[in-house]
Write a protein that holds these residues in place. Structure first.
Motif, PDB file in Angstrom:
ATOM      1  N   LEU A  82       0.820  -1.213   0.000  1.00 10.95           N
ATOM      2  CA  LEU A  82       0.000   0.000   0.000  1.00 10.95           C
ATOM      3  C   LEU A  82       0.850   1.257   0.000  1.00 10.95           C
ATOM      4  O   LEU A  82       0.474   2.267  -0.609  1.00 10.95           O
ATOM      5  N   ASP A  83       2.014   1.211   0.664  1.00 13.01           N
ATOM      6  CA  ASP A  83       2.866   2.398   0.743  1.00 13.01           C
ATOM      7  C   ASP A  83       3.621   2.657  -0.551  1.00 13.01           C
ATOM      8  O   ASP A  83       3.787   3.820  -0.961  1.00 13.01           O
ATOM      9  N   ASP A  84       4.079   1.587  -1.205  1.00  7.95           N
ATOM     10  CA  ASP A  84       4.997   1.747  -2.333  1.00  7.95           C
ATOM     11  C   ASP A  84       4.399   1.382  -3.683  1.00  7.95           C
ATOM     12  O   ASP A  84       5.035   1.618  -4.717  1.00  7.95           O
ATOM     13  N   GLY A  85       3.211   0.782  -3.695  1.00  7.11           N
ATOM     14  CA  GLY A  85       2.678   0.270  -4.946  1.00  7.11           C
ATOM     15  C   GLY A  85       1.406   0.956  -5.405  1.00  7.11           C
ATOM     16  O   GLY A  85       0.818   1.786  -4.707  1.00  7.11           O
ATOM     17  N   CYS A  86       1.013   0.588  -6.613  1.00  6.07           N
ATOM     18  CA  CYS A  86      -0.275   0.995  -7.188  1.00  6.07           C
ATOM     19  C   CYS A  86      -1.181  -0.227  -7.099  1.00  6.07           C
ATOM     20  O   CYS A  86      -0.931  -1.245  -7.752  1.00  6.07           O
ATOM     21  N   ASN A  87      -2.213  -0.155  -6.272  1.00  4.02           N
ATOM     22  CA  ASN A  87      -3.019  -1.315  -5.894  1.00  4.02           C
ATOM     23  C   ASN A  87      -4.468  -1.182  -6.359  1.00  4.02           C
ATOM     24  O   ASN A  87      -5.055  -0.093  -6.294  1.00  4.02           O
ATOM     25  N   PHE A  88      -5.031  -2.309  -6.757  1.00  5.65           N
ATOM     26  CA  PHE A  88      -6.449  -2.384  -7.086  1.00  5.65           C
ATOM     27  C   PHE A  88      -7.069  -3.570  -6.359  1.00  5.65           C
ATOM     28  O   PHE A  88      -6.415  -4.608  -6.177  1.00  5.65           O
ATOM     29  N   VAL A  89      -8.331  -3.423  -5.966  1.00  3.79           N
ATOM     30  CA  VAL A  89      -9.053  -4.516  -5.339  1.00  3.79           C
ATOM     31  C   VAL A  89     -10.372  -4.742  -6.054  1.00  3.79           C
ATOM     32  O   VAL A  89     -10.951  -3.822  -6.644  1.00  3.79           O
ATOM     33  N   VAL A  90     -10.828  -5.989  -6.013  1.00  2.00           N
ATOM     34  CA  VAL A  90     -12.181  -6.355  -6.431  1.00  2.00           C
ATOM     35  C   VAL A  90     -12.929  -6.666  -5.147  1.00  2.00           C
ATOM     36  O   VAL A  90     -12.545  -7.571  -4.408  1.00  2.00           O
ATOM     37  N   GLU A  91     -13.973  -5.902  -4.883  1.00  2.00           N
ATOM     38  CA  GLU A  91     -14.629  -5.987  -3.581  1.00  2.00           C
ATOM     39  C   GLU A  91     -16.022  -6.585  -3.685  1.00  2.00           C
ATOM     40  O   GLU A  91     -16.812  -6.211  -4.547  1.00  2.00           O
ATOM     41  N   GLY A  92     -16.303  -7.539  -2.804  1.00  2.02           N
ATOM     42  CA  GLY A  92     -17.628  -8.113  -2.699  1.00  2.02           C
ATOM     43  C   GLY A  92     -18.369  -7.542  -1.503  1.00  2.02           C
ATOM     44  O   GLY A  92     -17.919  -6.583  -0.870  1.00  2.02           O
ATOM     45  N   ASP A  93     -19.501  -8.139  -1.172  1.00  2.00           N
ATOM     46  CA  ASP A  93     -20.319  -7.638  -0.066  1.00  2.00           C
ATOM     47  C   ASP A  93     -19.611  -7.762   1.278  1.00  2.00           C
ATOM     48  O   ASP A  93     -19.863  -6.979   2.193  1.00  2.00           O
ATOM     49  N   GLU A  94     -18.722  -8.728   1.401  1.00  4.02           N
ATOM     50  CA  GLU A  94     -18.063  -8.973   2.679  1.00  4.02           C
ATOM     51  C   GLU A  94     -16.592  -8.594   2.670  1.00  4.02           C
ATOM     52  O   GLU A  94     -15.838  -8.967   3.568  1.00  4.02           O
ATOM     53  N   GLY A  95     -16.165  -7.847   1.647  1.00  8.62           N
ATOM     54  CA  GLY A  95     -14.778  -7.412   1.588  1.00  8.62           C
ATOM     55  C   GLY A  95     -14.126  -7.791   0.277  1.00  8.62           C
ATOM     56  O   GLY A  95     -14.763  -8.347  -0.629  1.00  8.62           O
ATOM     57  N   PRO A  96     -12.819  -7.512   0.133  1.00  8.19           N
ATOM     58  CA  PRO A  96     -12.136  -7.799  -1.122  1.00  8.19           C
ATOM     59  C   PRO A  96     -11.999  -9.286  -1.374  1.00  8.19           C
ATOM     60  O   PRO A  96     -11.837 -10.080  -0.445  1.00  8.19           O
ATOM     61  N   VAL A  97     -12.087  -9.663  -2.651  1.00  8.65           N
ATOM     62  CA  VAL A  97     -11.885 -11.056  -3.047  1.00  8.65           C
ATOM     63  C   VAL A  97     -10.682 -11.183  -3.963  1.00  8.65           C
ATOM     64  O   VAL A  97     -10.222 -12.298  -4.244  1.00  8.65           O
ATOM     65  N   GLY A  98     -10.177 -10.051  -4.478  1.00  2.12           N
ATOM     66  CA  GLY A  98      -9.029 -10.058  -5.361  1.00  2.12           C
ATOM     67  C   GLY A  98      -8.204  -8.800  -5.176  1.00  2.12           C
ATOM     68  O   GLY A  98      -8.722  -7.761  -4.770  1.00  2.12           O
ATOM     69  N   HIS A  99      -6.900  -8.908  -5.457  1.00  2.00           N
ATOM     70  CA  HIS A  99      -5.969  -7.792  -5.246  1.00  2.00           C
ATOM     71  C   HIS A  99      -4.867  -7.916  -6.293  1.00  2.00           C
ATOM     72  O   HIS A  99      -4.285  -8.982  -6.477  1.00  2.00           O
ATOM     73  N   ALA A 100      -4.596  -6.827  -7.010  1.00  2.00           N
ATOM     74  CA  ALA A 100      -3.502  -6.799  -7.979  1.00  2.00           C
ATOM     75  C   ALA A 100      -2.759  -5.491  -7.832  1.00  2.00           C
ATOM     76  O   ALA A 100      -3.332  -4.472  -7.424  1.00  2.00           O
ATOM     77  N   LEU A 101      -1.471  -5.498  -8.173  1.00  2.00           N
ATOM     78  CA  LEU A 101      -0.659  -4.299  -7.969  1.00  2.00           C
ATOM     79  C   LEU A 101       0.594  -4.342  -8.814  1.00  2.00           C
ATOM     80  O   LEU A 101       0.988  -5.379  -9.344  1.00  2.00           O
ATOM     81  N   TYR A 102       1.211  -3.148  -8.938  1.00  2.00           N
ATOM     82  CA  TYR A 102       2.607  -3.090  -9.360  1.00  2.00           C
ATOM     83  C   TYR A 102       3.357  -2.234  -8.352  1.00  2.00           C
ATOM     84  O   TYR A 102       2.810  -1.302  -7.774  1.00  2.00           O
ATOM     85  N   THR A 103       4.613  -2.593  -8.124  1.00  2.71           N
ATOM     86  CA  THR A 103       5.410  -1.907  -7.120  1.00  2.71           C
ATOM     87  C   THR A 103       6.896  -2.046  -7.451  1.00  2.71           C
ATOM     88  O   THR A 103       7.301  -3.074  -7.994  1.00  2.71           O
ATOM     89  N   PRO A 104       7.709  -0.988  -7.153  1.00  5.79           N
ATOM     90  CA  PRO A 104       7.323   0.335  -6.668  1.00  5.79           C
ATOM     91  C   PRO A 104       6.806   1.213  -7.809  1.00  5.79           C
ATOM     92  O   PRO A 104       7.123   0.971  -8.969  1.00  5.79           O
ATOM     93  N   THR A 105       6.051   2.224  -7.463  1.00 10.54           N
ATOM     94  CA  THR A 105       5.418   3.047  -8.487  1.00 10.54           C
ATOM     95  C   THR A 105       6.399   3.906  -9.256  1.00 10.54           C
ATOM     96  O   THR A 105       6.083   4.365 -10.356  1.00 10.54           O
ATOM     97  N   ASP A 106       7.608   4.152  -8.705  1.00 16.63           N
ATOM     98  CA  ASP A 106       8.561   5.017  -9.401  1.00 16.63           C
ATOM     99  C   ASP A 106       9.560   4.237 -10.242  1.00 16.63           C
ATOM    100  O   ASP A 106      10.472   4.824 -10.832  1.00 16.63           O
ATOM    101  N   ALA A 107       9.413   2.924 -10.336  1.00 20.95           N
ATOM    102  CA  ALA A 107      10.330   2.120 -11.143  1.00 20.95           C
ATOM    103  C   ALA A 107       9.886   2.126 -12.599  1.00 20.95           C
ATOM    104  O   ALA A 107       8.694   2.150 -12.907  1.00 20.95           O
TER     105      ALA A 107
END
Length: 226
Positions: A82-107
């Motif tokens: 969360l601090d160093d990356g660009c993050n996305f989540v797929v969220e359902g009724d009870e919370g996230p079910v998927g998470h994808a990212l790239y890190t670090p954002t300045d690379a």
């Protein structure tokens, strides 16, 4: 159709043309079972929900040691993402079910990762959230995304192939077994813009360039296992 605050009140993927206010890729999608989802950028407020999702992963759902199984290490890993990356989540009724990212954002060529809870795999969720990462990295002028994958993880490699990742190094013998495969996804190819097309184009109901919604590079800047 939108209400006064600009949010969608009705959405059909075969009709949605997008707008200048859309992110690089439409956040709405329908999975293989017909269930509708929304992909959104993750923030620090998602920390505890992500910890809970990963803490519920079944044994064997790790890749190269992540997500960590030990709770303190898991929390540290999510904090780093969360601090160093660009993050996305797929969220359902009870919370996230998927998470994808790239890190670090300045690379120039940051590392890519995607995880989907075992109860929601094989529905196209991982592929969709991954396309958000690819589209956003392209808009952010990253040169490429890179990853490493175990050579026998055929399901993951199939998804990566679909996303446009190219094998850079074949597995080599290391420590008595096969080492990981390195893959790279260039972001300056013709394969990236289609990820940014609005649903009406992606579903074949319209041709790109006919004024239907944003294309690669026209949207806003990036947000700070299938």
């Amino acid at each position: 159709m939108t209400d006064a605050d600009g949010t969608c009140t009705y959405w059909a993927p075969t009709e949605c043309e997008g707008s200048a206010h859309c992110p690089p890729r439409c956040p709405r999608f329908v999975d293989r079972t017909g269930e509708a989802w929304v992909v959104r950028p993750a923030t620090g407020e998602d920390r505890e929900a992500l910890v809970a999702m990963y803490d519920d992963f079944a044994p064997g759902e790790q890749a190269q040691g992540v997500p960590p199984r030990h709770r303190p290490r898991l929390e540290d890993w999510i904090d780093d993402c969360l601090d160093d990356g660009c993050n996305f989540v797929v969220e359902g009724d009870e919370g996230p079910v998927g998470h994808a990212l790239y890190t670090p954002t300045d690379a120039a060529e940051p590392e890519f990762a995607v995880f989907v809870h075992q109860d929601y795999q094989d529905r196209g969720i991982g592929t969709e959230v991954s396309k958000h990462v690819v589209a956003t990295a392209a808009v952010a002028d990253r040169d490429a995304l890179v990853l490493v994958v175990e050579p026998d993880n055929r399901a993951a490699r199939h998804v990566y192939d679909e996303l446009g990742f190219e094998t850079e190094s074949e597995p080599s013998v290391a420590g008595g077994g096969l080492g990981a495969v390195r893959m790279r996804r260039p972001l300056d190819t013709e394969a990236t813009p289609p990820f940014c097309h609005p649903p009406v184009v992606r579903n074949g109901a319209a041709e790109p360039g006919n004024g239907a919604g944003p294309t690669a590079g026209s949207g806003p800047g990036p947000a700070a296992s299938d």
